[in-house]
Design an enzyme around this catalytic site. Structure first.
Site, PDB file in Angstrom:
ATOM      1  N   ASN A   7       0.882  -1.181   0.000  1.00  0.00           N
ATOM      2  CA  ASN A   7       0.000   0.000   0.000  1.00  0.00           C
ATOM      3  C   ASN A   7       0.909   1.218   0.000  1.00  0.00           C
ATOM      4  O   ASN A   7       1.497   1.571   1.012  1.00  0.00           O
ATOM      5  CB  ASN A   7      -0.875  -0.042   1.259  1.00  0.00           C
ATOM      6  N   LYS A  14       3.433   0.831   2.977  1.00  0.00           N
ATOM      7  CA  LYS A  14       3.065  -0.168   3.990  1.00  0.00           C
ATOM      8  C   LYS A  14       3.105  -1.533   3.311  1.00  0.00           C
ATOM      9  O   LYS A  14       2.695  -1.647   2.144  1.00  0.00           O
ATOM     10  CB  LYS A  14       1.648   0.082   4.500  1.00  0.00           C
ATOM     11  N   ARG A  91      -2.430  -2.084  -3.535  1.00  0.00           N
ATOM     12  CA  ARG A  91      -3.653  -1.312  -3.343  1.00  0.00           C
ATOM     13  C   ARG A  91      -3.592  -0.060  -4.218  1.00  0.00           C
ATOM     14  O   ARG A  91      -2.615   0.691  -4.163  1.00  0.00           O
ATOM     15  CB  ARG A  91      -3.777  -0.903  -1.873  1.00  0.00           C
ATOM     16  N   HIS A 180     -13.101   2.561  -0.140  1.00  0.00           N
ATOM     17  CA  HIS A 180     -13.088   1.467   0.856  1.00  0.00           C
ATOM     18  C   HIS A 180     -13.724   0.194   0.280  1.00  0.00           C
ATOM     19  O   HIS A 180     -14.246  -0.642   1.031  1.00  0.00           O
ATOM     20  CB  HIS A 180     -13.884   1.832   2.131  1.00  0.00           C
ATOM     21  N   GLY A 210     -14.085   4.390  10.166  1.00  0.00           N
ATOM     22  CA  GLY A 210     -12.703   4.575  10.617  1.00  0.00           C
ATOM     23  C   GLY A 210     -12.417   6.063  10.608  1.00  0.00           C
ATOM     24  O   GLY A 210     -13.346   6.870  10.658  1.00  0.00           O
ATOM     25  N   GLY A 212     -11.387   7.680   8.053  1.00  0.00           N
ATOM     26  CA  GLY A 212     -12.266   7.917   6.902  1.00  0.00           C
ATOM     27  C   GLY A 212     -13.464   6.995   7.085  1.00  0.00           C
ATOM     28  O   GLY A 212     -13.302   5.896   7.613  1.00  0.00           O
ATOM     29  N   ARG A 241     -12.855  15.036   7.912  1.00  0.00           N
ATOM     30  CA  ARG A 241     -13.598  15.430   6.700  1.00  0.00           C
ATOM     31  C   ARG A 241     -15.058  15.723   7.032  1.00  0.00           C
ATOM     32  O   ARG A 241     -15.661  15.026   7.844  1.00  0.00           O
ATOM     33  CB  ARG A 241     -13.545  14.306   5.656  1.00  0.00           C
ATOM     34  N   PHE A 284     -11.907   9.374  18.157  1.00  0.00           N
ATOM     35  CA  PHE A 284     -13.158   9.202  18.904  1.00  0.00           C
ATOM     36  C   PHE A 284     -12.934   8.884  20.376  1.00  0.00           C
ATOM     37  O   PHE A 284     -13.812   9.146  21.197  1.00  0.00           O
ATOM     38  CB  PHE A 284     -14.014   8.112  18.235  1.00  0.00           C
ATOM     39  N   ARG A 285     -11.786   8.311  20.697  1.00  0.00           N
ATOM     40  CA  ARG A 285     -11.534   8.022  22.117  1.00  0.00           C
ATOM     41  C   ARG A 285     -11.470   9.318  22.909  1.00  0.00           C
ATOM     42  O   ARG A 285     -12.005   9.421  24.013  1.00  0.00           O
ATOM     43  CB  ARG A 285     -10.236   7.225  22.281  1.00  0.00           C
ATOM     44  N   ILE A 332     -13.654   2.675  14.505  1.00  0.00           N
ATOM     45  CA  ILE A 332     -14.781   3.080  15.358  1.00  0.00           C
ATOM     46  C   ILE A 332     -15.875   2.006  15.317  1.00  0.00           C
ATOM     47  O   ILE A 332     -16.408   1.614  16.359  1.00  0.00           O
ATOM     48  CB  ILE A 332     -15.327   4.443  14.881  1.00  0.00           C
ATOM     49  N   ASN A 335     -14.735  -0.936  17.458  1.00  0.00           N
ATOM     50  CA  ASN A 335     -14.333  -0.758  18.863  1.00  0.00           C
ATOM     51  C   ASN A 335     -15.222   0.125  19.707  1.00  0.00           C
ATOM     52  O   ASN A 335     -15.099   0.126  20.932  1.00  0.00           O
ATOM     53  CB  ASN A 335     -12.916  -0.155  18.907  1.00  0.00           C
ATOM     54  N   GLU A 384      -8.503  -5.557   5.102  1.00  0.00           N
ATOM     55  CA  GLU A 384      -8.313  -5.158   3.713  1.00  0.00           C
ATOM     56  C   GLU A 384      -7.109  -5.855   3.087  1.00  0.00           C
ATOM     57  O   GLU A 384      -7.134  -6.219   1.919  1.00  0.00           O
ATOM     58  CB  GLU A 384      -8.178  -3.634   3.626  1.00  0.00           C
TER      59      GLU A 384
HETATM   60  P1  AMP Z   1      -9.173   3.299  11.259  1.00  0.00           P
HETATM   61  O1  AMP Z   1      -9.088   4.437  10.285  1.00  0.00           O
HETATM   62  O2  AMP Z   1     -10.057   2.204  10.825  1.00  0.00           O
HETATM   63  O3  AMP Z   1      -7.821   2.827  11.743  1.00  0.00           O
HETATM   64  O4  AMP Z   1      -9.894   3.918  12.566  1.00  0.00           O
HETATM   65  C1  AMP Z   1      -9.253   4.899  13.341  1.00  0.00           C
HETATM   66  C2  AMP Z   1     -10.202   5.477  14.365  1.00  0.00           C
HETATM   67  O5  AMP Z   1     -10.825   4.427  15.144  1.00  0.00           O
HETATM   68  C3  AMP Z   1      -9.469   6.319  15.380  1.00  0.00           C
HETATM   69  O6  AMP Z   1      -9.368   7.641  14.954  1.00  0.00           O
HETATM   70  C4  AMP Z   1     -10.312   6.204  16.601  1.00  0.00           C
HETATM   71  O7  AMP Z   1     -11.195   7.305  16.613  1.00  0.00           O
HETATM   72  C5  AMP Z   1     -11.121   4.944  16.442  1.00  0.00           C
HETATM   73  N1  AMP Z   1     -10.803   3.941  17.451  1.00  0.00           N
HETATM   74  C6  AMP Z   1      -9.798   3.035  17.431  1.00  0.00           C
HETATM   75  N2  AMP Z   1      -9.825   2.267  18.542  1.00  0.00           N
HETATM   76  C7  AMP Z   1     -10.880   2.704  19.288  1.00  0.00           C
HETATM   77  C8  AMP Z   1     -11.458   2.324  20.539  1.00  0.00           C
HETATM   78  N3  AMP Z   1     -10.942   1.317  21.263  1.00  0.00           N
HETATM   79  N4  AMP Z   1     -12.542   2.998  20.968  1.00  0.00           N
HETATM   80  C9  AMP Z   1     -13.066   3.991  20.237  1.00  0.00           C
HETATM   81  N5  AMP Z   1     -12.580   4.405  19.060  1.00  0.00           N
HETATM   82  C10 AMP Z   1     -11.511   3.767  18.572  1.00  0.00           C
END
Ligand code: AMP
Length: 398
Positions: A7, A14, A91, A180, A210, A212, A241, A284-285, A332, A335, A384
């Site tokens: 990627n 990556k 990718r 995606h 995520g 995105g 975004r 989001f955390r 998100i 998790n 992915e």
């Molecule tokens: P991704 O782009 O799929 O890697 O998702 C990244 C986003 O997932 C991060 O910016 C977080 O906001 C969210 N995230 C990851 N782990 C957690 C978790 N344990 N609880 C809440 N949000 C999470």
């Protein structure tokens, strides 16, 4: 079979070496700051700690060389030689209208990826650099291009056309493409498997939430609608975004803040979303923590985010004349039980009933709705890289 998944961005690469027989990652890592001072190489093989070192990488060929040398290293490597690797899967973000599935790369495919590069000027050129470097250094292996847009090519014109003068579609191919796609394809297939249902006959909404975020309507295994558009800016509220806004906001801001169109687009891509709404973070955390501590803006942002997801699910219920399954995936979606709960709170009218215990506990693929819920709600961790590896293997006759 072993597939090296690449990627590649304009200054990063990556990689994952995947054993598709065992569904395991033999080794993975990252080359960062390629062509910039302080290039960094990260490597993690299965069962060992991650290692990191500063290595000069003046271009992507240097980066690919280091990856190959490390994977085949006598001490730290995971294969004896390149002969043990069956194929390389790349990718590629944008395949335009030309690519509706993964393809083996040849000169004509490279030219076609170049031709659609103005649709993804930040992404496709990086992928091409990586493809060329890999093909030069691993000429005996088959190389495949796997496109983020391909899965969405089954959408009909009623879903992909914008309500703008048709000549712009005809001249420039301005339309909804969706992104995606590898994740949406993988998660919709897994959803059918977990439910023990045949994918033909299943209407699924996949929520890829995520940094995105995008959502798609998948009917009989085929995408019929998706929220991202010409670029990954449209649709859901994301980390940075904006997702959907009135396009007139752009010219309004240009006038009021004396900005160029490009500058406003930069704001909508990098300074908006939950980061812009809260001023706290794109993660989001952090926002959930602030909301739990009584920050009202963070609370409103979480609700606005969930409401937008729920509105799309409602729209796709109409587009597919019903929904059998709703699958949550990505950082998100996988998790954040609280966001899933907020989304499902809007969906009682569809018959959705969440099982709070299943929603809040567990990290694997699972159903999180109660027995009587129609539609079923699931968490499906996306993969992915594995999907890219499997699509690559389908193309080689071994
Ligand atoms: P991704 O782009 O799929 O890697 O998702 C990244 C986003 O997932 C991060 O910016 C977080 O906001 C969210 N995230 C990851 N782990 C957690 C978790 N344990 N609880 C809440 N949000 C999470």
């Amino acid at each position: 079979m072993k597939v090296l998944v690449i990627n590649c961005g304009s200054s990063s690469l990556k990689y994952q070496l995947i054993d598709t027989d065992k569904d395991t990652v033999m080794a993975k890592g990252l080359c960062e700051r390629i062509g910039i001072d302080g290039s960094n190489f990260e490597y993690k093989r299965d069962g060992h700690d991650k290692t990191q070192k500063l290595v000069e990488m003046k271009d992507h060929k240097d980066a690919v060389s280091i990856v190959i040398n490390t994977l085949t290293d006598k001490e730290a490597g995971v294969v004896g030689s390149l002969d043990e690797i069956d194929a390389v899967g790349h990718r590629v973000v944008h395949g335009g209208e030309r690519f509706n599935k993964a393809v083996l790369i040849n000169d004509e495919v490279i030219k076609a990826i170049e031709d659609v590069s103005d649709l993804a000027p930040l992404h496709n050129p990086g992928a091409l650099i990586g493809i060329r470097a890999c093909m030069e250094l691993m000429p005996s292996l088959p190389h495949a291009a796997v496109f983020d847009t391909a899965f969405h090519q089954t959408m009909g014109p009623e879903a992909y056309l914008y309500a703008i003068p048709r000549e712009y579609y005809e001249k420039y191919k301005i339309r909804r493409y969706g992104f995606h796609g590898t994740s949406h394809a993988y998660v919709s297939e897994r959803t059918a498997k977990v439910l023990g249902r045949d994918i033909s006959g299943l209407k699924t909404v996949v929520c890829h939430l995520g940094n995105g975020a995008s959502i798609s309507a998948v009917k009989n295994g085929k995408c019929v609608d998706t929220s991202m558009g010409l670029t990954p800016l449209e649709g859901l509220i994301m980390g940075t975004r904006s997702g959907d806004i009135d396009p007139a906001v752009i010219t309004f801001l240009m006038r009021k803040e004396n900005l160029t169109g490009e500058q406003v687009l930069d704001i909508l891509n990098k300074k908006s979303g939950v980061l812009g709404m809260t001023g706290i973070s794109s993660d989001f955390r952090d926002i959930a923590k602030a909301a739990a501590e009584g920050n009202e803006t963070a609370e409103i942002t979480l609700e606005a985010y969930a409401r937008r997801v729920a509105k799309y699910i409602g729209a796709y219920a109409a587009a597919m004349n019903g929904i059998d399954a709703i699958a949550f995936t990505a950082g998100i979606g996988e998790n954040h039980a609280g966001i899933r709960k907020r989304v499902c709170n809007y969906l009682g009218f569809l018959g959705v009933e969440l099982d709070d215990d299943a929603n809040e506990n567990g990290s694997d693929e699972r159903v999180i709705s109660s027995g009587g819920s129609a539609p079923a709600v699931l968490v499906i961790p996306t993969n992915e890289e594995l999907s890219i590896a499997l699509q690559t293997l389908k193309l080689i006759d071994k």
